[in-house]
Structure formats: C-alpha cells, structure tokens
Write an enzyme that holds these catalytic residues in place. Structure first.
Site, PDB file in Angstrom:
ATOM      1  N   ASP A  49       2.854  42.856  54.858  1.00 49.75           N
ATOM      2  CA  ASP A  49       4.204  43.447  55.121  1.00 49.75           C
ATOM      3  C   ASP A  49       5.302  42.562  55.491  1.00 49.75           C
ATOM      4  OD1 ASP A  49       4.199  45.985  54.367  1.00 49.75           O
ATOM      5  OD2 ASP A  49       4.295  46.890  56.361  1.00 49.75           O
ATOM      6  N   GLY A  95       3.480  46.291  64.077  1.00 45.82           N
ATOM      7  CA  GLY A  95       3.250  47.254  65.035  1.00 45.82           C
ATOM      8  C   GLY A  95       1.835  47.792  64.989  1.00 45.82           C
ATOM      9  N   MET A 149      13.891  52.159  63.348  1.00 43.07           N
ATOM     10  CA  MET A 149      14.775  52.016  62.039  1.00 43.07           C
ATOM     11  C   MET A 149      16.079  52.875  62.352  1.00 43.07           C
ATOM     12  SD  MET A 149      11.847  52.759  59.275  1.00 43.07           S
ATOM     13  CE  MET A 149      10.678  53.975  60.437  1.00 43.07           C
ATOM     14  N   LYS A 181       8.991  46.425  52.382  1.00 45.21           N
ATOM     15  CA  LYS A 181      10.663  46.714  51.747  1.00 45.21           C
ATOM     16  C   LYS A 181      11.418  45.915  52.531  1.00 45.21           C
ATOM     17  CE  LYS A 181       7.871  50.573  51.572  1.00 45.21           C
ATOM     18  NZ  LYS A 181       6.434  50.354  52.475  1.00 45.21           N
ATOM     19  N   ALA A 210       6.189  48.634  68.161  1.00 46.68           N
ATOM     20  CA  ALA A 210       7.142  47.866  68.551  1.00 46.68           C
ATOM     21  C   ALA A 210       7.958  48.559  70.037  1.00 46.68           C
ATOM     22  CB  ALA A 210       8.378  48.106  67.646  1.00 46.68           C
TER      23      ALA A 210
HETATM   24  C1  LIG Z   1       8.649  50.686  59.379  1.00 50.42           C
HETATM   25  S1  LIG Z   1       8.625  50.520  60.997  1.00 50.42           S
HETATM   26  C2  LIG Z   1       7.034  50.182  61.452  1.00 50.42           C
HETATM   27  C3  LIG Z   1       6.772  50.316  63.068  1.00 50.42           C
HETATM   28  C4  LIG Z   1       5.648  49.579  63.224  1.00 50.42           C
HETATM   29  N1  LIG Z   1       4.328  50.192  62.473  1.00 50.42           N
HETATM   30  C5  LIG Z   1       5.502  49.719  64.731  1.00 50.42           C
HETATM   31  O1  LIG Z   1       4.389  50.601  65.205  1.00 50.42           O
HETATM   32  O2  LIG Z   1       5.990  49.077  65.510  1.00 50.42           O
HETATM   33  C6  LIG Z   1       9.756  49.433  61.131  1.00 50.42           C
HETATM   34  C7  LIG Z   1      10.690  49.530  62.388  1.00 50.42           C
HETATM   35  O3  LIG Z   1       9.850  49.140  63.681  1.00 50.42           O
HETATM   36  C8  LIG Z   1      10.719  48.666  64.731  1.00 50.42           C
HETATM   37  N2  LIG Z   1      10.339  47.348  65.080  1.00 50.42           N
HETATM   38  C9  LIG Z   1       9.296  46.768  64.372  1.00 50.42           C
HETATM   39  N3  LIG Z   1       9.308  45.366  64.743  1.00 50.42           N
HETATM   40  C10 LIG Z   1      10.168  45.239  65.832  1.00 50.42           C
HETATM   41  C11 LIG Z   1      10.666  44.290  66.711  1.00 50.42           C
HETATM   42  N4  LIG Z   1       9.879  42.855  66.493  1.00 50.42           N
HETATM   43  N5  LIG Z   1      11.512  44.288  67.361  1.00 50.42           N
HETATM   44  C12 LIG Z   1      12.117  45.528  67.408  1.00 50.42           C
HETATM   45  N6  LIG Z   1      11.898  46.496  66.643  1.00 50.42           N
HETATM   46  C13 LIG Z   1      10.894  46.751  65.759  1.00 50.42           C
HETATM   47  C14 LIG Z   1      12.024  48.683  64.172  1.00 50.42           C
HETATM   48  O4  LIG Z   1      12.608  49.751  64.673  1.00 50.42           O
HETATM   49  C15 LIG Z   1      11.986  48.730  62.701  1.00 50.42           C
HETATM   50  O5  LIG Z   1      13.152  49.380  61.977  1.00 50.42           O
END
Ligand SMILES: C[S@@+](CC[C@H](N)C(=O)[O-])C[C@H]1O[C@@H](n2cnc3c(N)ncnc32)[C@H](O)[C@@H]1O
Length: 489
Positions: free
Chosen positions: A252, A306, A387, A274, A336
């Site tokens: 991803d 995440g 997001m 994406k 996250a």
């Molecule tokens: C498609 S979701 C995936 C979430 C992921 N499965 C999780 O459990 O963290 C993507 C969102 O996760 C959050 N995110 C992922 N990595 C991040 C990071 N390093 N710092 C802050 N937000 C993060 C943001 O809100 C981002 O838009």
C-alpha cells in the site's frame, strides 16, 4: 579473542548456584532450561527458589557456603551479592578446577555468560567480552525479531529427517542442495506456519525426485499485514516473520519503504494503493492481484498501513480470497490513532473522565460523511478522525451545528511516527484555520474531545499550540449556526 565460545552439555550434570537473591534466581531460571541437577546454597532464598525447592525441581541448602559444596559440580555460579563471599567461592572453585562464573565480576570468573536467543535446539549466544553488554542486548533484540518463535520446530524437523534423507540421497553434494532447498524454500515456510500437510507434500515431491513443476500443486496463501503508521520499529514480530516468508509483496501507498527491508530481497514487489490526485489501483484490481498471485502458489504478504481492520478495506480482500478458496491470515498492526496519541502523550481514555473513545472516518465513497453528529458533538465524546484533513471544514461545521462546544480541544498529528511528524493543539472553533494556516497535509489523525494539556501528560515539546489571532467575525465561510456558536465563546 579472549573468551572462546563453547556450548556446555549440562544434561544431568550437577551445577551449583551460591546465593539466594534475585540474581541467583535469574541464573536458576536460565539453568532450568537444561536438565542439569541444580543445587542452591544460601542462608536465605527468594520465594521462587523456595517453591522450586519444595517441588524438588532444585535442591536448596539453607546454610552458608562450604568449599565441599563444590565436590562433583560441573559448573558453579556465585551470585551472593557479597563481593568477599563471591571471591571466596571463585577461589575455591578455581582451586578444584571447577569452571566458575561470578555475576558482574569477569575478573573472578573463568567463564562468562552470553546473551542468549533461545529457539531450542537452535541457540544463539552473543558476548562482547564485557566490553559493551548493551550492544549484545541490541543484537539479541534484533535476532529475537528476525527468528520466528517456532524456528526450533524447523530444526527439530530437520533432525528427524536426517537419517531418511541420508538414505534417500547418498551423494553428499546433492544432499546438501536438497537441505538448502528444504530449509530455505517452501518446505521451511510451510513448517513455520504450521502447514504440516503441505510440508509433507513438498518433502515427498523432493525425495521422489519428481520434477518440481509436476509436483502436487502448492497452494498459495495471503497474510494481510498491519505495518503500523510508518516507524518500522512498530512492526510486530509476526509481521516481520510473515514478511520474510513472502514470495511476493503487495504494498500500500502508506507503507514506509523501510518496512520492505525486512522482506527477502528476492521477493517480488507490487505497489498498489490510492495516491490522492495520483495513480490509483482500484480495490477490485487489488483483489484480483491477490487472488492471481496466491493461485500461482505464492506466499503473498499484503502490506497495509496501520491495522488492516481499521479503515483498511481488509474485509473486501478477505472476502475475495475466501471466495477463491485461498487461505488468509490477518496480522494486526498498530493503528495510526494509537501511535499518534502515544507520540504526543495523549491518553485516549482517562480514568473517571474519558470512558469511551471511537474512531471515525471523514471520507466516504459518496463524499460527505454520514456520521452521527449529535453523538459526536456531545461533551462526553472523544474520537479520532481518519482521512479527515480534506474534510476538516465539514467536520467543524457539522459538529458545531450539532451543538459541540467551539472550545472543544482538538489535536492533529500529521505523518505520525515519521521524521516529518508535526503535531498541533487547537480548538474545534479554530480547526479549519489551523489546517489551512499551517498547511496540514495527509496522512493525519484529528483527535477531538481529548484535552491535550489537562492530564499534564502531553509532551509540550512535540506539539505546537494554534489559536486564531483574528476575531471570530473575520473568519470567512462560517455559516450562521457556527457564527452564533462562536459569538457565544
Ligand atoms: C486508509 S486509512 C488507513 C488507516 C490504517 N489502516 C490504520 O489503522 O492506521 C489512512 C488514514 O490513516 C491515518 N494515518 C495513517 N498513517 C498515518 C500517520 N503516519 N500519521 C497520521 N495519520 C496516519 C490518516 O488519517 C490517513 O488518512
């Protein structure tokens, strides 16, 4: 090299531990991994040693050390905490040529104790000759991460097969190649994930000299792996192990490239995901890739940011794989919100104060999120928005319209756990302004309803406080409800 590494056979050997405190107990714990007959001599012992004595697992002699205690001992440990007594034990042991180790005193010892990685029967011993035990610990941690917990099972299986393989393949060079294939290829991976039937099929195909292509079709499988928010140190041990087993990685966009360093170099890499405004692989296409690779008999690691089950679309991938009859395993990861909260020291629950915490997403396929704004706007509500950066104005507008207090605390963590991490503390009222003025980008988690400085735990050096300098009336694009709420501030 001053200390020469050796492995001592302690099966049924007599070993003496002088001392009954915590350090002596640690030595006994370690020695109990062997079948040595352990004797402890000390006037006072810990509860643990006393219980082991009561169970006859060790022999405890409650009196002062006597030189004759050394008779018949293969090794002796001095861990009395009394330097003079330790030195006396050391002298007596050396006089009788019994190898002695005195805790934290290499000068009094004739052997030293390495740091150990235990995957019985595979044992790794690491020592720095006392130069830098911290480095030995670092290497130990690294190896603990890299070697699967059931690595010993593979070695035991190899042990059990030695005779059969020696008979079946008399030529030494051919046999060595076979061992390499077995212990580094699909057989090893099948054993390590407990797929005994599959391992048996691979072995039969190898031993009967069948063409590997004509061998029974190997079923591929997929691990949906949570790779955490970015910092590779937040990977779980299982994630690292599954990465190492994979023939192909389906990666991803949010997965830190450093995570890929844990995979085999020869593993094929397919990048999907994406990118906002950039190339996108549709979910249907990702599902097809996963099924295609697994049906080709490959071990597939699907790497997700995440945790796979938190806004990770893992359910769709699982459904596609299960429909195709492909085995799938989910390896949880650090999500996250939890990682970002930890980075800034923001507890997501607080005893007596914050009893519930939820995660929501501000992005939906349809555009506007259909969240329960009334519930989220309640004073008792605390939640993390994933997001949410692009929809921050909408978030703010809907929450204020539903009656949320404009002074509700908000913390935003952008690029959490990465070098580029930034964190801001603001209020719901200033959320849009904060995002625009400080050009907050994705990925970011927006925490709402968690008072960042109330608990006094937040690490202020990691957080920039943002308060709007302009008066409320000058803020553009506020609807009446919001303006009224702000006016009440
Ligand atoms: C498609 S979701 C995936 C979430 C992921 N499965 C999780 O459990 O963290 C993507 C969102 O996760 C959050 N995110 C992922 N990595 C991040 C990071 N390093 N710092 C802050 N937000 C993060 C943001 O809100 C981002 O838009």
């Amino acid at each position: 090299m001053r200390y020469f590494p050796l492995f001592a056979d302690l099966a049924k050997a007599h070993v003496l531990v002088v001392g009954g405190g915590e350090q002596a107990t640690q030595k006994v714990r370690l020695l109990r991994k062997t079948s040595a007959h352990i004797t402890v001599v000390a006037e006072a012992v810990t509860d643990e040693l006393r219980e082991l004595g009561d169970q006859s697992a060790i022999w405890v002699i409650r009196r002062a050390f006597l030189a004759r205690d050394l008779d018949g001992q293969r090794l002796v440990y001095a861990a009395t905490g009394d330097r003079l007594l330790d030195a006396a034990v050391s002298r007596a042991a050396r006089a009788r040529s019994v190898p002695v180790n005195v805790v934290d005193a290499p000068g009094l010892s004739t052997f030293i104790m390495p740091a150990i990685v235990d995957r019985d029967p595979v044992t790794v011993a690491i020592a720095t000759e006392g130069a830098a035990p911290v480095l030995a610990r670092e290497i130990k941690t690294l190896l603990e991460t890299l070697l699967p917990a059931n690595f010993g099972t593979l070695a035991k299986r190899a042990q059990a097969l030695r005779e059969t393989i020696a008979k079946a393949v008399p030529d030494a060079r051919t046999r060595r190649r076979l061992w390499e294939r077995l212990l580094q290829g699909p057989f090893r991976r099948a054993i390590l994930r407990g797929a005994e039937d599959e391992a048996g099929r691979i072995l039969a195909a190898e031993l009967h000299g069948e063409d590997r292509l004509a061998a029974p079709r190997m079923t591929g499988r997929v691990a949906l792996i949570g790779c955490g928010p970015g910092d590779p140190d937040l990977l779980t041990l299982k994630a690292v192990q599954r990465l190492q087993e994979a023939d192909v990685l389906v990666v991803d966009r949010l997965v830190n490239p450093k995570v890929l360093e844990y995979a085999r170099r020869d593993a094929e890499r397919i990048f999907v995901g994406k990118t906002p405004g950039g190339p996108t692989t549709s979910q249907a296409e990702i599902n097809r890739i996963l099924v295609r690779e697994a049906e080709a008999g490959k071990v597939v690691a699907r790497l997700k940011g995440g945790d796979p089950f938190i806004f990770g679309r893992a359910a769709e991938e699982m459904a596609a794989l299960q429909a195709a009859g492909i085995g799938v395993e989910v390896v949880p990861g650090v999500t996250a919100a939890h990682a970002c909260a930890a980075r800034v020291g923001l507890p997501v629950t607080l005893r007596e104060r914050v009893r519930q915490f939820s995660v929501v997403t501000a992005a939906t396929a349809e555009g506007e999120p259909d969240l329960d704004w009334q519930a989220l706007a309640s004073a008792r509500s605390a939640f993390a928005v994933y997001m949410g950066v692009g929809n921050a104005p909408l978030l703010r507008k809907n929450l204020l319209a539903a009656g949320a207090d404009p002074a509700t605390p908000v913390v935003i963590v952008e690029n959490g756990t990465l070098e580029s991490e930034r964190a801001f503390a603001t209020t719901l009222c200033d959320l849009t302004d904060c995002v625009a003025t400080l050009a907050v980008g994705s990925p970011a988690v927006i925490f709402v309803g968690l008072d960042w400085d109330e608990a006094g735990l937040c690490r202020p050096e990691t957080v920039t406080v943002y308060r709007r300098r302009q008066p409320a009336a000058n803020v553009p694009a506020l609807d009446d409800t919001v303006a009224n709420a702000e006016a009440a501030l």
